[in-house]
Design a protein around this motif. Structure first.
Motif, PDB file in Angstrom:
ATOM      1  N   ALA A  45       0.828  -1.210   0.000  1.00  0.00           N
ATOM      2  CA  ALA A  45       0.000   0.000   0.000  1.00  0.00           C
ATOM      3  C   ALA A  45       0.861   1.259   0.000  1.00  0.00           C
ATOM      4  CB  ALA A  45      -0.929  -0.014   1.212  1.00  0.00           C
ATOM      5  N   ASN A  46       2.138   1.115   0.435  1.00  0.00           N
ATOM      6  CA  ASN A  46       3.042   2.270   0.472  1.00  0.00           C
ATOM      7  C   ASN A  46       4.114   2.193  -0.606  1.00  0.00           C
ATOM      8  OD1 ASN A  46       2.346   4.196   2.391  1.00  0.00           O
ATOM      9  ND2 ASN A  46       2.752   2.689   4.011  1.00  0.00           N
ATOM     10  N   CYS A  47       3.788   1.514  -1.680  1.00  0.00           N
ATOM     11  CA  CYS A  47       4.812   1.250  -2.702  1.00  0.00           C
ATOM     12  C   CYS A  47       5.332   2.527  -3.367  1.00  0.00           C
ATOM     13  CB  CYS A  47       4.271   0.292  -3.758  1.00  0.00           C
ATOM     14  SG  CYS A  47       2.834   0.942  -4.615  1.00  0.00           S
ATOM     15  N   LEU A  48       4.539   3.587  -3.309  1.00  0.00           N
ATOM     16  CA  LEU A  48       4.917   4.766  -4.102  1.00  0.00           C
ATOM     17  C   LEU A  48       6.232   5.413  -3.661  1.00  0.00           C
ATOM     18  CD1 LEU A  48       1.445   6.415  -4.717  1.00  0.00           C
ATOM     19  CD2 LEU A  48       2.927   5.264  -6.368  1.00  0.00           C
ATOM     20  N   PHE A  70      -1.321   3.710  -9.735  1.00  0.00           N
ATOM     21  CA  PHE A  70      -1.541   3.457  -8.305  1.00  0.00           C
ATOM     22  C   PHE A  70      -1.793   4.780  -7.578  1.00  0.00           C
ATOM     23  CE2 PHE A  70      -0.504   2.344  -3.928  1.00  0.00           C
ATOM     24  CZ  PHE A  70      -1.107   1.103  -3.804  1.00  0.00           C
ATOM     25  N   ARG A  71      -1.031   5.791  -7.961  1.00  0.00           N
ATOM     26  CA  ARG A  71      -1.171   7.093  -7.300  1.00  0.00           C
ATOM     27  C   ARG A  71      -2.528   7.715  -7.637  1.00  0.00           C
ATOM     28  NH1 ARG A  71       2.682   9.042  -9.427  1.00  0.00           N
ATOM     29  NH2 ARG A  71       4.251   8.720  -7.827  1.00  0.00           N
ATOM     30  N   THR A  84      -5.605   3.851  -7.721  1.00  0.00           N
ATOM     31  CA  THR A  84      -5.732   2.750  -6.774  1.00  0.00           C
ATOM     32  C   THR A  84      -5.627   3.188  -5.322  1.00  0.00           C
ATOM     33  OG1 THR A  84      -4.614   1.475  -8.477  1.00  0.00           O
ATOM     34  CG2 THR A  84      -4.946   0.386  -6.363  1.00  0.00           C
ATOM     35  N   LYS A  85      -4.615   3.979  -5.031  1.00  0.00           N
ATOM     36  CA  LYS A  85      -4.316   4.321  -3.641  1.00  0.00           C
ATOM     37  C   LYS A  85      -5.527   4.950  -2.919  1.00  0.00           C
ATOM     38  CE  LYS A  85      -1.510   5.373  -0.100  1.00  0.00           C
ATOM     39  NZ  LYS A  85      -1.522   4.370   0.988  1.00  0.00           N
ATOM     40  N   LEU A 100      -7.948   2.175  -2.370  1.00  0.00           N
ATOM     41  CA  LEU A 100      -7.415   1.136  -1.482  1.00  0.00           C
ATOM     42  C   LEU A 100      -7.464   1.601  -0.027  1.00  0.00           C
ATOM     43  CD1 LEU A 100      -6.053  -1.652  -1.543  1.00  0.00           C
ATOM     44  CD2 LEU A 100      -3.844  -0.483  -1.698  1.00  0.00           C
ATOM     45  N   ASP A 101      -7.183   2.866   0.186  1.00  0.00           N
ATOM     46  CA  ASP A 101      -7.198   3.403   1.547  1.00  0.00           C
ATOM     47  C   ASP A 101      -8.580   3.272   2.185  1.00  0.00           C
ATOM     48  OD1 ASP A 101      -4.570   4.020   1.430  1.00  0.00           O
ATOM     49  OD2 ASP A 101      -4.820   6.170   1.094  1.00  0.00           O
ATOM     50  N   VAL A 126      -3.664  -3.937  -7.394  1.00  0.00           N
ATOM     51  CA  VAL A 126      -2.795  -4.193  -6.238  1.00  0.00           C
ATOM     52  C   VAL A 126      -1.754  -5.259  -6.595  1.00  0.00           C
ATOM     53  CG1 VAL A 126      -2.722  -4.847  -3.796  1.00  0.00           C
ATOM     54  CG2 VAL A 126      -4.613  -3.468  -4.640  1.00  0.00           C
ATOM     55  N   ALA A 161       0.810  -3.537  -8.564  1.00  0.00           N
ATOM     56  CA  ALA A 161       1.638  -2.688  -7.694  1.00  0.00           C
ATOM     57  C   ALA A 161       2.674  -3.536  -6.966  1.00  0.00           C
ATOM     58  CB  ALA A 161       0.753  -1.941  -6.707  1.00  0.00           C
TER      59      ALA A 161
END
Ligand code: PMP
Length: 779
Positions: A166-169, A194-195, A198-199, A202-203, A289, A292
Motif C-alpha cells: 500500500a506504500n509502494c509509491l 496506483f497514485r 488505486t491508492k 485502497l485506503d 494491487v 503494484a
C-alpha cells in the motif's frame, strides 16, 4: 524519500556463524542439534535438527527491537489461539520461559533470538501446484485474516519495511535503477496508476493486521500431495494494511508455475473468498494491487542490486516480478476483474460490453420474440432505492417497476434473504417459525375472515390456485373479469388475461366493460355512472348462465392496471360484488399490483370497500424475490386441500419468508404507506400543475403511489395521443426517467414508483416530463 531512510532496505542481515548459532541455541533454548543455514531477507535463520524434532532458530535483524519482534510473537500466539489447525509455526520458550531472549553476539551486536517449530513440506514453487493448490492457499490466507481480524499490536505500524504494497509509491524514485527502458516505463506506469486511481480507493477498503508475504516461497505443501498445505512461514512482513494486499501476494513469484496467471489469481480469490468473503471494491482493486506488488518487487530488487546493498544478494534479478507483470498487463484490468468477479460470483459488471453480441445471444437463447423495453434494451448493472444504474454509467429514475416496493436492493431485505439463505433454505413440509410469523403478520393486515395462507411463487400461480379453489368451493365453472384484464400466464389464468377488450374469451368467461369515466362507454358526466357500469355484470352473469356456466368468481385487479388505472366510479366495484355474491359467486381480489400499500393503504380492495374471498399477492411481496400468496378463509383452504392436497416446492420456503417478513418490516418501520400517500398526492398535484402548460396531459388520477397519466391530442374529444406517448417513453428515457404505457390505445402512463420516493424524486420526474413535453411540442 532517499532509499537510505527506508527501514530495512539495506537488509543488514545478522552474520553469526553456525558454531556460534549452535551455542546460542544450546545455551538459551537447551536444544542441541545440527544447524543448517536457511534463507531469509532480514533475519538470519537456521534449521535446527535435534533428535526427532526440527526447529527454525531465528536471529533477528539488529534493527528489529522488542516491539517489532514482540508483534510477531504475539500475532502467532493469537492466531494459534483462534484457529489451532492453521499451519503456522509454534513458538518455543527459552530456559526461563521467554519467547524472545536478547543476546549480544560475538560481533558485539545485540539480537533477539527465537525458536519456532520447523514446518514440514516444500515451498509451492518447488511443487507441481494445481488450481486446487491456489484455492487452498487462498483459503489459508482467508482463515489467517479471520484469525488476525481480532488482533492488534501497537508495533503493527512500527514494522515499517520495503514490502508494504500500500506504500509502494515511496519506491518510485528508485525505478531509475531498472536498467531496461521499457521495463522501467512499465513499472512507472503501474506506480502512476496506483497514485491516481488505486491508492485513494485502497485506503478506503478494509484494513487490519495482515501477513503480507504468502508468496510461493513462504507457503509449504506436501511434496507428495501439492494440494495439501503444510505450512505458512515468515511473519516478518506483517503490518496493518488493506486485506486485499494479502490476497494480491499469492500470485507473486509464480513464474515457475505452469498455471495460467489469470487462473492462479481467480483460484486464489475463490479460496480466499470462501473463508473470508471479499468485498466488491477489493475484487475491483485486485488487479491493480497485484500489479503494484510486482512493480514494487521489481524496483526493490533492481535498486538493491544496482546500489550493491551489502551482504548476499536477496534476488538475482527483477525478472520474477517483471515477467508476470508483463503478462498481467497484457491480460488487462477489465478481463482480469471480470474473471475474478465471475469466479467469486459477484454480479457481472459489463461496462463497455459488446451489446450487439449480448443481443445476438439473447435472441439465440431466449428466442427472437423475447420482449424488451425501448427500441434498444436498457443494460443495467446495479440499483438502489428509486434508481437504476446503467452500464454506461448513467442513473435512471425508476417510475415503472412496482416490484421493488421498498426500493431497489433494499439493504434490510437483501440482508434478510442472504442471512436466511446462508442458514437454511427448505420447504413447507418442515416446521419453521418464520412462515408462521409471516402468515400471522399478513393475515393481521386483512379482514378477520381472511385467516389462511397458501404460498406460491408468482402472481399467476396465486390467481390460478384461487381460481381452482373458487371452482371447488362453489362447484361452478364461470368466471368474470375485466374485458382487458391481465392476471398471469398459467393456462387457466391466461384465459383470464385477454389484455384487450376485443379478445375473444372462452365460453366459461365473461369480460365486463371497463369502468372508465374519462374515455369509457359512460363518461364522468353520466348520471348514476357506477350503476350503469355495474349493470354490465348482470349481463355478463346471465350470458355465463346461458352458456351453462354459473358464476364461480369475479377476478379483479383492484388497481385496474391493465385498463390504465381508471378512476373507477365510486361504489362501482361494490355494486358488482353485490351481484356476484347474490348469485353465489366469490370475489378474487388480485392485489398483485395494488397490494402492500401501493394505493395509499395496505390493500386496494379495501379502498373500494370490497369483501374479498381471496386476496392474491405477487410482485412486491418479496421486493423482487419470487413469492406469491393466496389469503383466504380457512374453510375454503380446508375444503380445497381435502380434495386436492397442495404443495409447492419453493412456495413459502424459508428464504421467501425471510424476504416477505423483511418487506413488511420496512413498510412498517419506515411508514412507507403514509409516505406513499403524501408523496403520491404531491406527484399528482405537480402533474396537474404541469397540465396547465401542456395540453397533451388529458387526465391525472390515482391513489397513493399509483398514478395514471393519460395523454390526449385533443382535450375536448379526448382523442388518445398514442403516437406521442410512444415517443414520450423514448424521450423520457433519454432524460433518464423510466416509464411504461398502458391502456387499449397505449396513451396512458402507469406510474408506479417505489414507496421510498420523495418530493425530490417527484421533482426530477416533473422536470423531465416538462422538458419532454416541450420537445414534443417543438417537433
Ligand atoms: N395479476 C396482475 C394484476 C398483474 O399485473 C400480474 C403481472 N403483471 C400478475 C397477476 C401476474 O404475476 P406474475 O408475473 O408474478 O405471474
Amino acid at each position: 524519500m532517499p532509499h537510505t531512510e527506508i527501514r530495512l532496505f539495506d537488509r543488514n542481515l545478522p552474520n553469526v556463524d553456525v558454531e556460534e548459532a549452535a551455542n546460542l541455541a544450546r545455551t538459551h533454548f537447551a536444544v542441541d542439534g545440527d544447524l543448517h543455514a536457511l534463507g531469509g531477507e532480514r533475519d538470519q535463520n537456521f534449521r535446527l535438527d535435534a533428535g526427532d524434532s526440527s526447529y527454525v532458530f531465528k536471529i533477528s535483524n539488529a534493527e528489529d527491537g522488542e516491539d517489532v519482534v514482540g508483534f510477531q510473537v504475539e500475532a502467532l500466539q493469537h492466531v494459534k489461539a483462534r484457529d489451532r489447525s492453521l499451519p503456522v509455526p509454534e513458538l518455543h520458550a527459552d530456559r526461563s520461559g521467554r519467547y524472545m531472549p536478547r543476546v549480544t553476539t560475538e560481533s558485539g551486536d545485540s539480537h533477539i533470538l527465537r525458536l519456532v517449530s520447523y514446518l514440514p513440506g516444500v515451498p509451492v514453487d518447488e511443487a507441481p501446484a494445481t488450481l486446487r493448490t491456489w484455492r487452498e492457499i487462498g483459503a489459508l490466507m482467508g482463515r489467517l485474516n479471520l484469525a488476525l481480524g481480532s488482533f492488534y499490536h501497537p508495533a503493527a505500524r512500527a514494522n515499517d519495511h520495503p514490502w508494504d504494497t500500500a506504500n509502494c509509491l515511496r519506491f518510485q524514485p528508485l525505478t531509475e535503477h531498472i536498467a531496461d527502458k521499457s521495463e522501467r516505463a512499465l513499472v512507472n506506469s503501474v506506480f502512476d496508476r496506483f497514485r491516481e486511481h488505486t491508492k485513494p480507493r485502497l485506503d478506503a477498503t478494509r484494513h487490519q493486521i495482515i501477513h503480507q508475504d504468502a508468496h510461493c516461497g513462504n507457503v509449504l505443501v506436501d511434496a507428495n500431495d501439492p494440494e495439501r498445505i503444510t505450512g505458512l512461514i515468515d511473519f516478518g512482513d506483517m503490518l496493518h494494511g488493506p486485506v486485499v494486499a494479502d490476497l494480491a501476494i499469492i500470485p507473486d513469484r509464480t513464474e515457475r508455475s505452469d498455471d495460467n496467471l489469470l487462473d492462479v489469481i481467480c483460484h486464489a480469490a475463490i479460496g480466499f473468498d470462501a473463508t473470508f468473503p471479499l468485498q466488491e471494491t477489493e475484487v475491483d482493486l485486485l488487479f491493480d494491487v497485484i500489479c503494484a506488488r510486482y512493480a514494487l518487487g521489481a524496483t526493490i530488487v533492481a535498486a538493491r542490486n544496482a546500489l550493491h546493498v551489502d551482504g548476499p544478494r536477496h534476488m538475482e534479478s527483477s525478472e520474477p516480478f517483471i515477467t508476470p507483470l508483463d503478462q498481467l498487463v497484457s491480460i488487462g484490468s477489465a478481463t482480469c476483474t471480470r474473471a475474478v468477479r465471475r469466479a467469486c460470483r459477484f454480479p457481472a459488471m459489463l461496462s463497455g460490453a459488446d451489446e450487439e453480441a449480448l443481443l445476438d445471444k439473447r435472441r439465440q437463447y431466449l428466442g427472437k420474440n423475447a420482449t424488451h423495453f425501448y427500441a434498444r434494451p436498457m443494460h443495467f448493472e446495479r440499483a438502489s432505492g428509486p434508481f437504476l444504474y446503467s452500464t454506461d454509467g448513467n442513473r435512471y429514475l425508476d417510475c415503472y417497476n412496482n416490484v421493488p416496493q421498498v426500493g431497489h436492493c433494499n439493504p434490510h431485505v437483501v440482508k434478510a434473504i442472504a442471512r436466511q439463505a446462508a442458514a437454511l433454505n427448505t420447504n413447507t413440509r418442515y416446521l419453521y417459525s418464520s412462515i408462521l410469523e409471516y402468515a400471522e403478520r399478513l393475515t393481521d393486515k386483512l379482514a378477520p375472515h381472511l385467516d389462511a395462507c397458501v404460498f406460491v411463487n408468482s402472481g399467476s400461480e396465486a390467481n390460478d390456485i384461487a381460481w381452482q379453489m373458487a371452482r371447488i368451493m362453489t362447484g361452478r365453472s364461470g368466471g368474470l373479469l375485466m374485458e382487458d384484464a391481465y392476471h398471469g400466464i398459467t393456462g387457466p389464468i391466461r384465459e383470464f388475461s385477454p389484455g384487450h377488450p376485443d379478445t375473444k374469451l372462452p365460453d366459461h368467461l365473461q369480460g365486463l366493460i371497463v369502468p372508465d369515466p374519462y374515455r369509457g362507454k359512460y363518461r364522468d358526466d353520466t348520471p348514476d355512472i357506477a350503476s350503469r357500469y355495474a349493470a354490465d355484470a348482470d349481463r355478463a352473469i346471465a350470458d355465463l348462465a346461458r352458456a351453462g356456466h354459473e358464476t364461480a368468481a369475479f377476478m379483479i385487479d383492484s388497481a385496474l392496471c391493465s385498463s390504465g388505472v381508471p378512476e373507477t366510479p365510486d361504489g362501482y366495484l361494490r355494486e358488482v360484488e353485490k351481484r356476484v355474491h347474490a348469485v353465489g359467486g366469490l370475489m378474487i381480489c388480485d392485489e398483485v399490483q395494488s397490494g402492500f400499500g401501493r394505493m395509499g393503504q395496505w390493500w386496494g380492495h379495501e379502498l373500494h370497500g370490497l369483501t374479498a374471498d381471496f386476496v392474491t399477492m405477487g410482485k412486491p411481496v418479496g421486493n423482487g424475490h419470487p413469492l406469491g400468496v393466496i389469503v383466504t378463509r380457512s374453510e375454503i383452504l380446508e375444503r380445497f386441500t381435502e380434495k386436492t392436497g397442495l404443495f409447492s416446492t419453493f412456495g413459502g420456503n424459508t428464504v421467501a419468508c425471510a424476504a416477505g417478513n423483511a418487506v413488511l418490516d420496512v413498510i412498517e418501520r419506515d411508514e412507507l404507506i403514509e409516505n406513499g400517500r403524501v408523496v403520491g398526492e404531491y406527484f399528482r398535484e405537480q402533474l396537474r400543475e404541469l397540465s396547465k402548460t401542456h395540453a397533451l396531459i388529458g387526465n391525472v388520477r390515482g391513489n397513493g403511489m399509483l398514478t395514471g397519466l393519460e395523454f390526449v391530442s385533443d382535450r375536448d374529444t379526448r382523442t388518445p395521443a398514442t403516437e406521442e406517448t410512444a415517443r414520450l417513453l423514448e424521450l423520457m428515457r433519454q432524460r433518464h426517467v423510466l416509464v411504461g404505457n398502458e391502456g387499449r390505445d397505449g396513451n396512458i402512463l402507469k406510474l408506479r414508483p417505489s414507496l421510498v420516493f420523495t418530493h425530490e424524486h417527484v421533482d426530477l420526474f416533473i422536470d423531465a416530463l416538462d422538458g419532454t413535453l416541450g420537445d414534443l411540442k417543438a417537433d
